[in-house]
Design a protein around this motif. Structure first.
Motif, PDB file in Angstrom:
ATOM      1  N   THR A 127      -7.963   2.037  -3.013  1.00  0.00           N
ATOM      2  CA  THR A 127      -7.580   3.174  -2.172  1.00  0.00           C
ATOM      3  C   THR A 127      -7.203   4.390  -3.014  1.00  0.00           C
ATOM      4  OG1 THR A 127      -5.296   2.401  -2.061  1.00  0.00           O
ATOM      5  CG2 THR A 127      -6.753   1.694  -0.289  1.00  0.00           C
ATOM      6  N   LEU A 156       6.176   9.771   2.624  1.00  0.00           N
ATOM      7  CA  LEU A 156       5.907   8.366   2.266  1.00  0.00           C
ATOM      8  C   LEU A 156       7.205   7.570   2.125  1.00  0.00           C
ATOM      9  CD1 LEU A 156       2.931   8.734  -0.227  1.00  0.00           C
ATOM     10  CD2 LEU A 156       2.880   7.893   2.127  1.00  0.00           C
ATOM     11  N   SER A 162      -0.407  -2.761   7.452  1.00  0.00           N
ATOM     12  CA  SER A 162      -0.560  -1.427   6.860  1.00  0.00           C
ATOM     13  C   SER A 162      -1.961  -1.227   6.285  1.00  0.00           C
ATOM     14  CB  SER A 162       0.486  -1.224   5.767  1.00  0.00           C
ATOM     15  OG  SER A 162       0.294  -2.175   4.747  1.00  0.00           O
ATOM     16  N   LEU A 163      -2.657  -2.332   5.979  1.00  0.00           N
ATOM     17  CA  LEU A 163      -4.005  -2.206   5.416  1.00  0.00           C
ATOM     18  C   LEU A 163      -4.990  -1.660   6.448  1.00  0.00           C
ATOM     19  CD1 LEU A 163      -4.314  -5.450   3.284  1.00  0.00           C
ATOM     20  CD2 LEU A 163      -3.451  -3.205   2.647  1.00  0.00           C
ATOM     21  N   PHE A 170       0.517   4.406  -2.778  1.00  0.00           N
ATOM     22  CA  PHE A 170       0.444   5.837  -2.450  1.00  0.00           C
ATOM     23  C   PHE A 170       1.649   6.582  -2.976  1.00  0.00           C
ATOM     24  CE2 PHE A 170      -3.248   6.903   0.083  1.00  0.00           C
ATOM     25  CZ  PHE A 170      -3.830   5.651   0.190  1.00  0.00           C
ATOM     26  N   TRP A 171       2.783   5.938  -2.935  1.00  0.00           N
ATOM     27  CA  TRP A 171       4.004   6.582  -3.398  1.00  0.00           C
ATOM     28  C   TRP A 171       3.895   6.915  -4.891  1.00  0.00           C
ATOM     29  CZ3 TRP A 171       8.235   6.284  -6.593  1.00  0.00           C
ATOM     30  CH2 TRP A 171       9.375   6.994  -6.195  1.00  0.00           C
ATOM     31  N   ILE A 188       0.833  -1.213   0.000  1.00  0.00           N
ATOM     32  CA  ILE A 188       0.000   0.000   0.000  1.00  0.00           C
ATOM     33  C   ILE A 188       0.864   1.259   0.000  1.00  0.00           C
ATOM     34  CG2 ILE A 188      -0.272   0.180   2.519  1.00  0.00           C
ATOM     35  CD1 ILE A 188      -3.205   0.988   1.998  1.00  0.00           C
ATOM     36  N   VAL A 189       2.052   1.158   0.614  1.00  0.00           N
ATOM     37  CA  VAL A 189       2.966   2.304   0.586  1.00  0.00           C
ATOM     38  C   VAL A 189       3.353   2.618  -0.850  1.00  0.00           C
ATOM     39  CG1 VAL A 189       5.167   3.225   1.395  1.00  0.00           C
ATOM     40  CG2 VAL A 189       3.877   1.654   2.835  1.00  0.00           C
ATOM     41  N   MET A 233       1.118   3.636   8.520  1.00  0.00           N
ATOM     42  CA  MET A 233       0.700   4.061   7.187  1.00  0.00           C
ATOM     43  C   MET A 233      -0.365   5.153   7.271  1.00  0.00           C
ATOM     44  SD  MET A 233       1.155   3.719   3.999  1.00  0.00           S
ATOM     45  CE  MET A 233       0.330   4.507   2.632  1.00  0.00           C
ATOM     46  N   PHE A 282       0.757   9.634  -5.259  1.00  0.00           N
ATOM     47  CA  PHE A 282       0.860  10.970  -4.669  1.00  0.00           C
ATOM     48  C   PHE A 282       2.272  11.542  -4.698  1.00  0.00           C
ATOM     49  CE2 PHE A 282      -2.912   9.165  -2.545  1.00  0.00           C
ATOM     50  CZ  PHE A 282      -3.840  10.121  -2.925  1.00  0.00           C
ATOM     51  N   ALA A 283       3.267  10.699  -4.408  1.00  0.00           N
ATOM     52  CA  ALA A 283       4.613  11.242  -4.210  1.00  0.00           C
ATOM     53  C   ALA A 283       5.361  11.468  -5.518  1.00  0.00           C
ATOM     54  CB  ALA A 283       5.413  10.321  -3.289  1.00  0.00           C
ATOM     55  N   PRO A 335       4.231  14.544   0.118  1.00  0.00           N
ATOM     56  CA  PRO A 335       4.087  13.080   0.062  1.00  0.00           C
ATOM     57  C   PRO A 335       5.421  12.366  -0.180  1.00  0.00           C
ATOM     58  CG  PRO A 335       3.181  14.103  -1.904  1.00  0.00           C
ATOM     59  CD  PRO A 335       3.461  15.208  -0.943  1.00  0.00           C
ATOM     60  N   MET A 336       6.294  12.943  -0.999  1.00  0.00           N
ATOM     61  CA  MET A 336       7.538  12.248  -1.318  1.00  0.00           C
ATOM     62  C   MET A 336       8.380  12.008  -0.072  1.00  0.00           C
ATOM     63  SD  MET A 336       9.499  10.722  -3.249  1.00  0.00           S
ATOM     64  CE  MET A 336       9.523  10.805  -5.001  1.00  0.00           C
TER      65      MET A 336
END
Ligand SMILES: Nc1ncnc2c1ncn2[C@@H]1O[C@H](COP(=O)(O)OP(=O)(O)O)[C@@H](O)[C@H]1O
Ligand SMILES: [Mg+2]
Lengths: 221, 221, 261
Positions: A168, B192, B164-165, A74-75, A70-71, B175, A78-79, B188-189
């Motif tokens: 997500t 995360l 993490s979920l 999102f990375w 999940i990281v 998370m 978003f990142a 975010p960078m």
């Protein structure tokens, strides 16, 4: 406590769920294709005699194997776009996250298969005058491949389940569509039970097909 | 195109991330303990003399292994309360979901291990007048646990990543804090990536341990 | 005298600090059959493997038909070593065939496919021509009726004969045999030795590492006793095996007391 089950309202939303199913399959197919290609490159890098190739590949694999999926979702969503000043849609971000993560696992599948063959097969090929590339293509890979089938399928199975994380990022796969069905029907119990049932069915079909393919591929032993 | 990095934000909020790490560790350890205990019971069910019991245990295992963990968590948070008539806290729902998910995999590890113990040892020990439970405790389990240690370590690693979920249920673990912070500061960078590195530092030693256990088992049998 | 096919000059091989071969000078003439004997770990395999470059020599030269293999490379400190290009090694290996102790057949190919593989992939012969050559060699080792079997279905002796046919199909100028019968059950040794003897009678040039001293006595034209990384004693089979001049050779032969002529 008595609860009045009502699947009717949920089943009336079948088109939405089917759309989600297609989304799930689309993302899984894209991620498997990309992940296998990237995984093969990583495996060859890890098998290389040059440490400049071996090292980065090993670091990549270790990093992805030891961090939650999940990281990465999102990375990528978003990142990375902020830093690179681009924008990725949810499908692309989810596919990249899934593909890179799976590539780390596929790489280990490939590497394990190739390394499971002792030096004797390489030497027999070379002794006939084959280049290393010819020995790899004609002698090593065909044998390694049959040993990779089972772990490859297992990884793809995991990948298929992990596609649910794309929800997500609001990508329209099964789970995301189910949450929409839930907000329309206010029937979480039925909705999420149907969803689980769909996954069981999907994975059952997938593993039946995989088992069939596996028997075909290893017939010569 | 120059991105301006800002790691000061990360440093300022490190306590928040570490608090999230604390919650993550709580989730991990409690789900691991419950999951292993439940898995043992289910493994006994898988090998029970009564066929209906075996079938029930088998369905349980298949159900949890053939649905995404995320859907299991969502089901226990949104759907399960309707069945039992009590609203669960996100943390409780997450622990239940993660434990049951782990128990299905653990059951298969226990079962594989117990079946690897030769029949003769069961019979030999029974002949000594030990009860079934005593044979299990004194003869079978010690061998099984050693044999299965690498597999359990791998399962623990998978579970650590799966915690993490719980962020999807708004459990305030690592998370979740990472998502919240990166949305708040729009960094975010930095955030995360830091979250990923924290996960890596917690999980990687487990992977090294698992690899070491596997090598040791391969050497000494 | 016949031409020298294969030659080494001052061949040395080290594995880290271990010096396995220490200056080997060997000349193999066309039609010669050289048996190499020696204790376990004396470097017999290493010597053979340097001849087809399964191992890279640490020092010295290997010449094929009088032409040195590899190109000399002068280092800054004045040392001169030899550099081997992969393409050159592939060409050498087509001309020097090898049979391994463990057969190393390709398990995913049938017998005929195993023998055709080098002809198709390396020599790029058309299928029909490759098949014809493969069949001829399988006939020679007496396995023409097992063409479509997979190696797993064959006995060890049959597998080794297929391996011999596979090497022969490339029509090498020299054949290297590294203990071809050492991993076989005793009752299967004979059939493999008979195949090798057939080649001998056809005039095949060969180097043979073996513990079958009786076979070496009857088939070899020359016997070399390898010890301490050098040729300790060499000569005709009669000279080395029956009338050894040196103590070390005698001791080695005495430890193989079961051997009779
Ligand atoms: N690849 C290698 N790496 C390190 N040492 C080796 C290697 N191959 C052979 N040796 C060493 O070289 C010596 C000679 O080995 P070998 O040629 O196989 O002997 P033989 O065939 O006469 O039994 C042995 O001491 C062996 O341990
Ligand atoms: Mg040897």
């Amino acid at each position: 406590m008595r609860y009045d089950w009502d699947f009717g309202a949920v089943l009336a939303q079948a088109p939405l769920l089917l759309d989600g199913l297609i989304g799930t399959l689309r993302i899984a197919a894209a991620a498997i294709g990309l992940g296998v290609a990237l995984g093969l490159v990583l495996a060859l890098m890890r098998l290389s005699p040059r440490w400049l190739l071996r090292w980065p590949a090993a670091a990549f694999v270790e990093f992805y194997r030891n961090t939650p999926a999940i990281v990465h979702f999102f990375w990528f969503y978003f990142a990375m776009p902020v830093v690179l000043d681009v924008s990725l849609d949810a499908f692309l971000a989810a596919t990249l996250a899934l593909a890179t993560q799976s590539a780390a696992f596929y790489a280990e599948v490939f590497r394990g298969g190739i390394r499971s063959l002792g030096p004797g097969q390489w030497e027999a090929g070379r002794a006939l005058g084959m280049t290393d590339g010819q020995a790899m293509r004609r002698i090593i890979l065909p044998q390694a491949m049959t040993r990779m089938v089972a772990p490859f399928l297992e990884r793809s199975f995991e990948l298929l389940k992990t596609t649910s994380l794309a929800s997500t990022l609001a990508y329209g796969e099964l789970l995301f569509r189910a949450t929409q069905v839930n907000s329309a029907t206010f029937r979480p119990l039925e909705t999420y039970t149907v969803l689980a049932g769909m996954y069981v069915l999907l994975l059952f079909l997938f593993s039946s097909a995989a088992g069939f393919a596996e028997r075909r591929m290893t017939a010569f032993r | 195109m120059a991105y301006e990095w800002d790691f000061a934000i990360v440093l300022e909020n490190l306590p928040v991330l570490l608090r999230g790490l604390g919650v993550m560790l709580q989730l991990w350890l409690s789900a691991l303990a419950f999951g292993l205990a439940a898995g043992f019971v289910i493994a006994l069910g898988r090998m029970a003399a009564a066929a209906p019991l075996r079938l029930l245990a088998r369905c349980y295992v298949e159900l949890f292994r053939n649905t995404p963990a995320l859907i299991q968590l969502i089901w226990f948070y949104y759907a399960f309360p309707i069945v039992i008539g009590v609203q669960l806290t996100p943390f409780a729902a997450a622990v239940i979901g993660l434990s049951l998910n782990t128990s299905a995999y653990a059951a298969e590890i226990f079962r594989g291990g117990m079946q690897a113990v030769p029949r003769g040892q069961w019979e030999g020990a029974s002949a000594l007048g030990m009860t079934h439970a005593a044979v299990l405790r004194r003869v079978v389990l010690p061998q099984v646990l050693r044999l299965m240690l690498p597999a359990f370590t791998n399962r623990a690693i998978e579970l650590a990543k799966t915690t993490s979920l719980a962020s999807v249920l708004a459990v305030q673990e690592l998370m979740y804090q990472g998502r919240l912070l990166s949305a708040t500061y729009y960094r975010p960078m930095e955030i995360l990536t830091t979250v990923a590195l924290i996960y890596f530092m917690v999980i990687w030693p487990g992977s090294l341990l698992s690899a070491w256990l596997e090598r040791r088992l391969a050497r000494h049998g | 005298m016949a031409d020298i096919v294969l030659e080494t000059r001052g061949l040395c091989k080290r594995f880290g600090p271990i010096e396995v071969l220490r200056g080997i000078d060997l000349q193999v003439r066309a039609g010669e059959r050289i048996a190499i004997i020696g204790g376990s770990g004396s470097g017999k395999s290493t010597l053979l493997r340097c001849l087809n470059f399964m191992e890279t020599p640490s020092e010295g030269e290997v010449l094929l038909d009088g032409v040195p293999i590899g190109a000399p490379r002068r280092h800054r400190d004045g040392r001169v070593t030899t550099a081997y290009s992969p393409a050159a090694l592939c060409r050498v290996r087509q001309r020097v065939g090898m049979v391994f102790q463990q057969f190393n057949l390709f398990p995913h190919m049938t017998v005929i496919e195993n023998v055709m593989e080098g002809l198709r992939t390396v020599k790029r012969l058309p299928r029909a021509e490759a098949r014809g050559k493969a069949l001829a060699q399988l006939h020679r080792v007496g396995l023409a009726e097992k063409l479509d079997a997979y190696p797993a279905r064959l006995s060890g002796g049959q597998q080794q004969r297929v391996a011999i046919a596979r090497a022969l199909a490339m029509e090498p100028e020299v054949m290297l045999f590294d203990e071809p019968t050492s991993s076989l059950d005793p009752e299967l040794v004979g059939e493999v030795l008979r195949s090798i003897r057939t080649l001998a009678e056809d005039g095949t040039t060969m180097l043979l590492v073996t513990h079958e001293l009786g076979f070496a006595f009857h088939v070899a034209t020359r016997v070399i006793f390898l010890a301490d990384g050098v040729f300790h004693e060499t000569g005709t089979p009669d000279a080395v095996l029956r009338h050894p001049q040196r103590e070390r050779t005698r001791a080695f032969l005495a430890s193989h007391a079961e051997f009779t002529f």
